[in-house]
Design a protein around this motif. Structure first.
Motif, PDB file in Angstrom:
ATOM      1  N   LEU A  58       0.789  -1.229   0.000  1.00  0.00           N
ATOM      2  CA  LEU A  58       0.000   0.000   0.000  1.00  0.00           C
ATOM      3  C   LEU A  58       0.828   1.289   0.000  1.00  0.00           C
ATOM      4  O   LEU A  58       0.311   2.342  -0.364  1.00  0.00           O
ATOM      5  N   SER A  59       2.073   1.209   0.417  1.00  0.00           N
ATOM      6  CA  SER A  59       2.890   2.423   0.494  1.00  0.00           C
ATOM      7  C   SER A  59       3.772   2.543  -0.747  1.00  0.00           C
ATOM      8  O   SER A  59       3.958   1.585  -1.489  1.00  0.00           O
ATOM      9  N   HIS A  60       4.296   3.758  -0.950  1.00  0.00           N
ATOM     10  CA  HIS A  60       5.210   3.963  -2.078  1.00  0.00           C
ATOM     11  C   HIS A  60       6.605   3.455  -1.745  1.00  0.00           C
ATOM     12  O   HIS A  60       7.331   3.026  -2.622  1.00  0.00           O
ATOM     13  N   SER A  61       6.964   3.518  -0.478  1.00  0.00           N
ATOM     14  CA  SER A  61       8.219   2.938  -0.015  1.00  0.00           C
ATOM     15  C   SER A  61       8.101   2.682   1.477  1.00  0.00           C
ATOM     16  O   SER A  61       7.257   3.268   2.154  1.00  0.00           O
ATOM     17  N   TRP A  62       8.937   1.785   1.967  1.00  0.00           N
ATOM     18  CA  TRP A  62       8.948   1.479   3.383  1.00  0.00           C
ATOM     19  C   TRP A  62      10.311   0.902   3.718  1.00  0.00           C
ATOM     20  O   TRP A  62      11.079   0.526   2.841  1.00  0.00           O
ATOM     21  N   GLY A  63      10.607   0.862   4.989  1.00  0.00           N
ATOM     22  CA  GLY A  63      11.869   0.280   5.420  1.00  0.00           C
ATOM     23  C   GLY A  63      12.000   0.361   6.925  1.00  0.00           C
ATOM     24  O   GLY A  63      11.030   0.659   7.623  1.00  0.00           O
ATOM     25  N   TRP A  64      13.190   0.121   7.391  1.00  0.00           N
ATOM     26  CA  TRP A  64      13.431   0.188   8.826  1.00  0.00           C
ATOM     27  C   TRP A  64      14.902   0.448   9.048  1.00  0.00           C
ATOM     28  O   TRP A  64      15.734   0.240   8.154  1.00  0.00           O
ATOM     29  N   HIS A  65      15.227   0.946  10.228  1.00  0.00           N
ATOM     30  CA  HIS A  65      16.622   1.103  10.624  1.00  0.00           C
ATOM     31  C   HIS A  65      16.726   0.917  12.135  1.00  0.00           C
ATOM     32  O   HIS A  65      15.781   1.201  12.880  1.00  0.00           O
ATOM     33  N   PRO A  66      17.878   0.387  12.573  1.00  0.00           N
ATOM     34  CA  PRO A  66      18.040   0.137  14.003  1.00  0.00           C
ATOM     35  C   PRO A  66      18.285   1.427  14.774  1.00  0.00           C
ATOM     36  O   PRO A  66      18.778   2.416  14.232  1.00  0.00           O
ATOM     37  N   LEU A  67      17.921   1.394  16.027  1.00  0.00           N
ATOM     38  CA  LEU A  67      18.238   2.451  16.983  1.00  0.00           C
ATOM     39  C   LEU A  67      19.152   1.833  18.047  1.00  0.00           C
ATOM     40  O   LEU A  67      19.333   0.618  18.088  1.00  0.00           O
ATOM     41  N   LYS A  68      19.667   2.664  18.911  1.00  0.00           N
ATOM     42  CA  LYS A  68      20.488   2.149  20.012  1.00  0.00           C
ATOM     43  C   LYS A  68      19.703   1.129  20.829  1.00  0.00           C
ATOM     44  O   LYS A  68      20.234   0.092  21.227  1.00  0.00           O
ATOM     45  N   THR A  69      18.462   1.446  21.105  1.00  0.00           N
ATOM     46  CA  THR A  69      17.593   0.530  21.856  1.00  0.00           C
ATOM     47  C   THR A  69      16.292   0.337  21.088  1.00  0.00           C
ATOM     48  O   THR A  69      15.271   0.908  21.428  1.00  0.00           O
ATOM     49  N   GLY A  70      16.343  -0.427  20.022  1.00  0.00           N
ATOM     50  CA  GLY A  70      15.142  -0.719  19.257  1.00  0.00           C
ATOM     51  C   GLY A  70      15.312  -0.462  17.777  1.00  0.00           C
ATOM     52  O   GLY A  70      16.399  -0.604  17.219  1.00  0.00           O
ATOM     53  N   LYS A  71      14.214  -0.038  17.154  1.00  0.00           N
ATOM     54  CA  LYS A  71      14.222   0.197  15.704  1.00  0.00           C
ATOM     55  C   LYS A  71      13.127   1.188  15.346  1.00  0.00           C
ATOM     56  O   LYS A  71      12.238   1.475  16.144  1.00  0.00           O
ATOM     57  N   VAL A  72      13.218   1.691  14.128  1.00  0.00           N
ATOM     58  CA  VAL A  72      12.171   2.514  13.529  1.00  0.00           C
ATOM     59  C   VAL A  72      11.732   1.814  12.252  1.00  0.00           C
ATOM     60  O   VAL A  72      12.567   1.449  11.425  1.00  0.00           O
ATOM     61  N   VAL A  73      10.439   1.594  12.114  1.00  0.00           N
ATOM     62  CA  VAL A  73       9.867   1.089  10.865  1.00  0.00           C
ATOM     63  C   VAL A  73       9.067   2.245  10.288  1.00  0.00           C
ATOM     64  O   VAL A  73       8.332   2.918  11.000  1.00  0.00           O
ATOM     65  N   TRP A  74       9.239   2.505   8.980  1.00  0.00           N
ATOM     66  CA  TRP A  74       8.607   3.667   8.368  1.00  0.00           C
ATOM     67  C   TRP A  74       7.970   3.291   7.027  1.00  0.00           C
ATOM     68  O   TRP A  74       8.309   2.272   6.435  1.00  0.00           O
ATOM     69  N   PHE A  75       7.053   4.147   6.607  1.00  0.00           N
ATOM     70  CA  PHE A  75       6.507   4.049   5.250  1.00  0.00           C
ATOM     71  C   PHE A  75       6.267   5.459   4.738  1.00  0.00           C
ATOM     72  O   PHE A  75       6.180   6.412   5.525  1.00  0.00           O
ATOM     73  N   GLU A  76       6.171   5.578   3.429  1.00  0.00           N
ATOM     74  CA  GLU A  76       5.892   6.863   2.798  1.00  0.00           C
ATOM     75  C   GLU A  76       4.786   6.704   1.766  1.00  0.00           C
ATOM     76  O   GLU A  76       4.735   5.703   1.056  1.00  0.00           O
ATOM     77  N   CYS A  77       3.915   7.701   1.716  1.00  0.00           N
ATOM     78  CA  CYS A  77       2.875   7.787   0.692  1.00  0.00           C
ATOM     79  C   CYS A  77       3.160   9.034  -0.125  1.00  0.00           C
ATOM     80  O   CYS A  77       3.292  10.127   0.432  1.00  0.00           O
ATOM     81  N   ALA A  78       3.271   8.879  -1.429  1.00  0.00           N
ATOM     82  CA  ALA A  78       3.571  10.005  -2.310  1.00  0.00           C
ATOM     83  C   ALA A  78       2.311  10.806  -2.595  1.00  0.00           C
ATOM     84  O   ALA A  78       1.198  10.271  -2.592  1.00  0.00           O
ATOM     85  N   ALA A  79       2.513  12.086  -2.828  1.00  0.00           N
ATOM     86  CA  ALA A  79       1.410  12.964  -3.219  1.00  0.00           C
ATOM     87  C   ALA A  79       0.789  12.428  -4.502  1.00  0.00           C
ATOM     88  O   ALA A  79       1.486  11.881  -5.360  1.00  0.00           O
ATOM     89  N   ASP A  80      -0.522  12.593  -4.626  1.00  0.00           N
ATOM     90  CA  ASP A  80      -1.220  12.104  -5.814  1.00  0.00           C
ATOM     91  C   ASP A  80      -0.799  12.850  -7.073  1.00  0.00           C
ATOM     92  O   ASP A  80      -0.774  12.287  -8.154  1.00  0.00           O
ATOM     93  N   GLN A  81      -0.500  14.132  -6.909  1.00  0.00           N
ATOM     94  CA  GLN A  81      -0.046  14.949  -8.026  1.00  0.00           C
ATOM     95  C   GLN A  81       1.184  15.712  -7.575  1.00  0.00           C
ATOM     96  O   GLN A  81       1.251  16.146  -6.418  1.00  0.00           O
ATOM     97  N   PRO A  82       2.152  15.887  -8.454  1.00  0.00           N
ATOM     98  CA  PRO A  82       3.312  16.675  -8.060  1.00  0.00           C
ATOM     99  C   PRO A  82       2.897  18.089  -7.670  1.00  0.00           C
ATOM    100  O   PRO A  82       2.025  18.685  -8.294  1.00  0.00           O
TER     101      PRO A  82
END
Length: 152
Positions: free
Chosen positions: A111-135
């Motif tokens: 459902l997202s245009h992109s997603w990913g994750w990266h580690p933190l010192k104590t845990g992680k961040v999981v993210w996603f991005e939704c692109a604008a419908d029109q530039p």
């Protein structure tokens, strides 16, 4: 005025480990996007809402602790990040055909245009991005960004 200075201030809040907090978190993401006048269709906002639910639910299920949600508008994409205390990313391939859970990251990826994750010192961040419908470019881009910063 530089374009970077005109982006809305990212919104960040903690979500307590209570299942009733999941619907509130997803509604807040949509309310923030609408308040900022992010140019996303209702369908794209529903996708962002579902992706938020999945990431927050995963964080709660796997940590049983609070998580932190951050929402940012980059001028091109709405980015939602969920930070939790587990360094382990849940597997997106874990779900079996007959199970009713374990498909959250597969949905986020679809459902997202992109997603990913990266580690933190104590845990992680999981993210996603939704692109604008029109530039959003030129004067109209500047108007959206300036209006969003004035409203906050």
């Amino acid at each position: 005025m530089s374009d970077i200075a005109s982006f809305p201030v990212p919104q960040v809040w903690d979500v307590m480990p209570d299942p009733s907090a999941i619907p509130a978190a997803r509604r807040l993401v949509v309310e923030i996007a609408r308040f900022w006048r992010v140019p996303l269709s209702n369908e794209a906002l529903r996708d962002a809402e579902l992706c938020t639910s999945e990431l927050v639910a995963n964080a709660m299920e796997h940590t049983r602790a609070r998580c932190r949600v951050a929402v940012r508008w980059t001028g091109e994409r709405l980015r939602v990040e969920v930070a939790d205390s587990s360094a382990r990313l849940t597997s997106r391939d874990r779900a079996q055909d007959l199970t009713t859970s374990g498909r959250g990251l597969i949905l986020v990826e679809a459902l997202s245009h992109s997603w990913g994750w990266h580690p933190l010192k104590t845990g992680k961040v999981v993210w996603f991005e939704c692109a604008a419908d029109q530039p959003v470019t030129g004067d109209s881009r500047r108007a959206v960004l300036v209006d969003a910063t004035r409203a906050i």
